[in-house]
Scaffold this active site. Structure first.
Site, PDB file in Angstrom:
ATOM      1  N   GLU A  13       2.213   6.808  -4.138  1.00  0.00           N
ATOM      2  CA  GLU A  13       3.585   7.301  -3.972  1.00  0.00           C
ATOM      3  C   GLU A  13       3.928   8.544  -4.799  1.00  0.00           C
ATOM      4  O   GLU A  13       4.858   8.532  -5.614  1.00  0.00           O
ATOM      5  CB  GLU A  13       4.593   6.179  -4.247  1.00  0.00           C
ATOM      6  N   GLU A 131       1.849  -0.189   2.395  1.00  0.00           N
ATOM      7  CA  GLU A 131       2.905  -1.049   1.849  1.00  0.00           C
ATOM      8  C   GLU A 131       4.003  -1.199   2.882  1.00  0.00           C
ATOM      9  O   GLU A 131       4.403  -0.224   3.507  1.00  0.00           O
ATOM     10  CB  GLU A 131       3.563  -0.441   0.597  1.00  0.00           C
TER      11      GLU A 131
END
Length: 190
Positions: A13, A131
């Site tokens: 991320e 995710e």
């Protein structure tokens, strides 16, 4: 010396000060460092902005690099998936938000995953939904319905997936009971 099933991920991320342009500039350098000792190992890399689907268009990968798997993360609608999340300012105001699988709700997920699948096809890259999940403070029936819908839509588009996460706030497993959360387990593996 590890088997090929071990994958490396450059960074989970990337966001904030690591802008799209800075991240794109860093990717070839990081891949080059890995290739010195692992010339053929698969590397997972995602776009900036928290591995957002919407940031895929700005992702620049070395064209000659064939051992990459592109990851995206998916938490939309955010007010549903992160309601009551203590680390998200103002999220307590979203408590009680449900995901009912209305045509509009389903269409939003389909459009996002279509965008990702189209990008993957155009760029010749395998895609991994690294995710997705809904926080424990959301209603369980809504969590299970959303989870099942996202997983099946990803599968229909040839996108592999991993649920976030095992046994904490989003968990499919209840560590205190020592048992699976059956609704989420059935959503993931019907």
């Amino acid at each position: 010396t590890y088997p090929p099933e071990l994958l490396f991920e450059l960074l989970n991320e990337p966001h904030g000060n690591l802008t799209e342009s800075k991240w794109n500039a860093l990717i070839p350098e990081a891949i080059g460092a890995i290739r010195q000792t692992n010339p053929d190992r698969a590397i997972v890399v995602g776009p900036a902005e928290w591995n957002s689907v919407r940031a895929l268009e700005a992702l620049v990968l070395p064209a000659q690099e064939q051992h990459l798997i592109v990851t995206i993360h998916y938490y939309e609608p955010f007010r549903f998936t992160h309601q009551g999340a203590e680390w998200v300012p103002g999220s307590s105001a979203w408590l009680g938000t449900k995901w009912q699988g209305t045509p509009r709700e389903r269409q939003a997920i389909e459009q996002d995953l279509d965008l990702a699948a189209r990008w993957a096809k155009e760029n010749g890259r395998p895609l991994f939904l690294g995710e997705f999940g809904a926080y424990r403070k959301a209603e369980l029936a809504s969590r299970a319905a959303w989870t099942a819908y996202v997983a099946r839509q990803a599968e229909q588009r040839g996108i592999s997936w991993a649920y976030w996460e095992f046994c904490a706030g989003f968990g499919a497993y209840d560590r205190s009971r020592g048992a699976w959360n059956q609704e989420l387990l059935r959503a993931l593996i019907p």
